[in-house]
Design a protein around this motif. Sequence first.
Motif, short mmCIF file in Angstrom:
data_model
loop_
_atom_site.label_atom_id
_atom_site.label_comp_id
_atom_site.label_asym_id
_atom_site.label_seq_id
_atom_site.Cartn_x
_atom_site.Cartn_y
_atom_site.Cartn_z
N GLY A 1 51.21 20.78 48.61
CA GLY A 1 51.56 20.05 47.40
C GLY A 1 52.13 20.99 46.36
O GLY A 1 52.57 22.10 46.64
N ASN A 2 52.12 20.53 45.11
CA ASN A 2 52.67 21.35 44.04
C ASN A 2 51.83 22.60 43.79
O ASN A 2 52.33 23.64 43.42
N LYS A 3 50.52 22.47 43.98
CA LYS A 3 49.63 23.58 43.65
C LYS A 3 48.46 23.60 44.64
O LYS A 3 48.00 22.56 45.09
N PRO A 4 47.96 24.78 44.96
CA PRO A 4 46.73 24.85 45.75
C PRO A 4 45.53 24.55 44.84
O PRO A 4 45.69 24.25 43.67
N MET A 5 44.37 24.62 45.39
CA MET A 5 43.16 24.38 44.60
C MET A 5 42.79 25.65 43.85
O MET A 5 42.53 26.69 44.46
N PHE A 6 42.80 25.58 42.53
CA PHE A 6 42.39 26.71 41.70
C PHE A 6 40.98 26.46 41.17
O PHE A 6 40.61 25.33 40.84
N ARG A 7 40.22 27.53 41.06
CA ARG A 7 38.88 27.44 40.48
C ARG A 7 38.67 28.62 39.55
O ARG A 7 38.89 29.77 39.93
N ALA A 8 38.25 28.33 38.33
CA ALA A 8 38.02 29.37 37.32
C ALA A 8 36.52 29.61 37.18
O ALA A 8 35.73 28.67 37.10
N TYR A 9 36.15 30.88 37.16
CA TYR A 9 34.75 31.27 36.99
C TYR A 9 34.65 32.41 35.99
O TYR A 9 35.62 33.13 35.73
N SER A 10 33.44 32.59 35.48
CA SER A 10 33.16 33.73 34.62
C SER A 10 31.97 34.50 35.18
O SER A 10 30.94 33.92 35.52
N ALA A 11 32.14 35.82 35.28
CA ALA A 11 31.02 36.69 35.64
C ALA A 11 30.50 37.42 34.41
O ALA A 11 29.55 38.19 34.51
N ALA A 12 31.17 37.19 33.26
CA ALA A 12 30.80 37.83 32.00
C ALA A 12 30.65 39.34 32.21
O ALA A 12 31.49 39.97 32.84
N GLN A 13 29.53 39.91 31.72
CA GLN A 13 29.30 41.35 31.84
C GLN A 13 28.37 41.69 32.99
O GLN A 13 27.84 42.80 33.07
N LEU A 14 28.18 40.76 33.93
CA LEU A 14 27.11 40.88 34.91
C LEU A 14 27.34 41.97 35.96
O LEU A 14 26.40 42.66 36.36
N TYR A 15 28.59 42.15 36.42
CA TYR A 15 28.83 43.02 37.57
C TYR A 15 29.68 44.24 37.25
O TYR A 15 30.65 44.16 36.48
N ASN A 16 29.32 45.35 37.88
CA ASN A 16 30.19 46.52 37.88
C ASN A 16 31.36 46.27 38.83
O ASN A 16 31.38 45.29 39.58
N THR A 17 32.30 47.19 38.82
CA THR A 17 33.47 47.03 39.69
C THR A 17 33.13 47.11 41.17
O THR A 17 33.88 46.61 42.01
N ASP A 18 31.99 47.73 41.51
CA ASP A 18 31.59 47.82 42.91
C ASP A 18 30.70 46.66 43.35
O ASP A 18 30.17 46.65 44.46
N GLY A 19 30.50 45.68 42.46
CA GLY A 19 29.72 44.50 42.80
C GLY A 19 28.24 44.60 42.50
O GLY A 19 27.52 43.61 42.66
N THR A 20 27.78 45.76 42.05
CA THR A 20 26.37 45.90 41.70
C THR A 20 26.11 45.31 40.31
O THR A 20 27.02 45.18 39.49
N ILE A 21 24.84 44.96 40.07
CA ILE A 21 24.47 44.43 38.76
C ILE A 21 24.58 45.54 37.71
O ILE A 21 24.05 46.64 37.89
N ALA A 22 25.28 45.25 36.63
CA ALA A 22 25.47 46.25 35.59
C ALA A 22 24.21 46.41 34.75
O ALA A 22 23.44 45.46 34.57
N THR A 23 23.99 47.61 34.25
CA THR A 23 22.88 47.83 33.33
C THR A 23 23.22 47.21 31.98
O THR A 23 24.39 47.05 31.63
N SER A 24 22.19 46.85 31.25
CA SER A 24 22.40 46.23 29.94
C SER A 24 22.88 47.30 28.96
O SER A 24 22.17 48.23 28.64
N SER A 25 24.13 47.16 28.53
CA SER A 25 24.70 48.13 27.61
C SER A 25 25.71 47.45 26.71
O SER A 25 26.55 46.67 27.18
N ALA A 26 25.63 47.73 25.42
CA ALA A 26 26.56 47.14 24.46
C ALA A 26 27.75 48.05 24.20
O ALA A 26 28.57 47.76 23.33
N LYS A 27 27.86 49.14 24.96
CA LYS A 27 28.97 50.06 24.77
C LYS A 27 30.25 49.52 25.41
O LYS A 27 30.21 48.82 26.42
N GLU A 28 31.37 49.87 24.81
CA GLU A 28 32.65 49.48 25.39
C GLU A 28 32.85 50.18 26.72
O GLU A 28 32.55 51.36 26.88
N ASN A 29 33.36 49.43 27.69
CA ASN A 29 33.67 50.00 29.00
C ASN A 29 34.89 49.26 29.55
O ASN A 29 34.76 48.29 30.30
N PRO A 30 36.08 49.71 29.18
CA PRO A 30 37.30 49.01 29.58
C PRO A 30 37.46 48.84 31.09
O PRO A 30 38.10 47.89 31.54
#
Length: 210
Positions: free
Chosen positions: A166-195
């Motif tokens: 069709g015109n478009k496939p099925m899109f799904r939007a999700y949010s992981a917020a600040q939960l995961y590091n780039t390697d998929g592990t749970i991030a530690t609670s930190s309010a520091k900037e980490n681009p």
Amino acid sequence: MNSKQLKYAEIFSFIAFVFFVVLIFYQQTNQRLQGELVEAKTKHKFPPNITIQNTGKYAFKLGQANLTPQLEQFIHDTVVPKIKERFKNYKVNIIEVIGHTDGVEFKGISNLDKRLNVVAGNENRRIGSLKAGSNTDLGLMRALAIIKALQKEEEMIQFFKEKGLGNKPMFRAYSAAQLYNTDGTIATSSAKENPSRRRIEIRFTYHEEN
């Protein structure tokens, strides 16, 4: 050869014949099962994810989900061809977009409960009309912004038409917020900037039609 020996020979031949038939049946069944196993593995093998790092010229403005012109161009030049390549080489029909943030505390008054469905369901509604009240809101808004940009790409729309989606496939939007590091592990609670943790992840799955 007397009659007794002949009878034994006939019995032996019959047993050998039955054994041969069973062996052939076993081999054919085993080959079929192996083929089904390979097919199942191929069917459920998903392509690698696509990650857009929200840094530099591709960064969202603080607390916002509007795409910069550079990010829009990157989606057109790089992301769309990669998505097409995934659909050509894998059996997928769903595009999931996940927004990740860092742990910097976000304070605001959210209007997503009132406005999210309106903006998501109408391509003419601007993502800028949404207001985040948390990192969870922000991740979802940015994921939705990417989806809305992809849905406007004429090259991809035509590609999916040719693929019978069709015109478009099925899109799904999700949010992981600040939960995961780039390697998929749970991030530690930190309010520091980490681009490095601010990113959009695009992954692909398959939904079997009933």
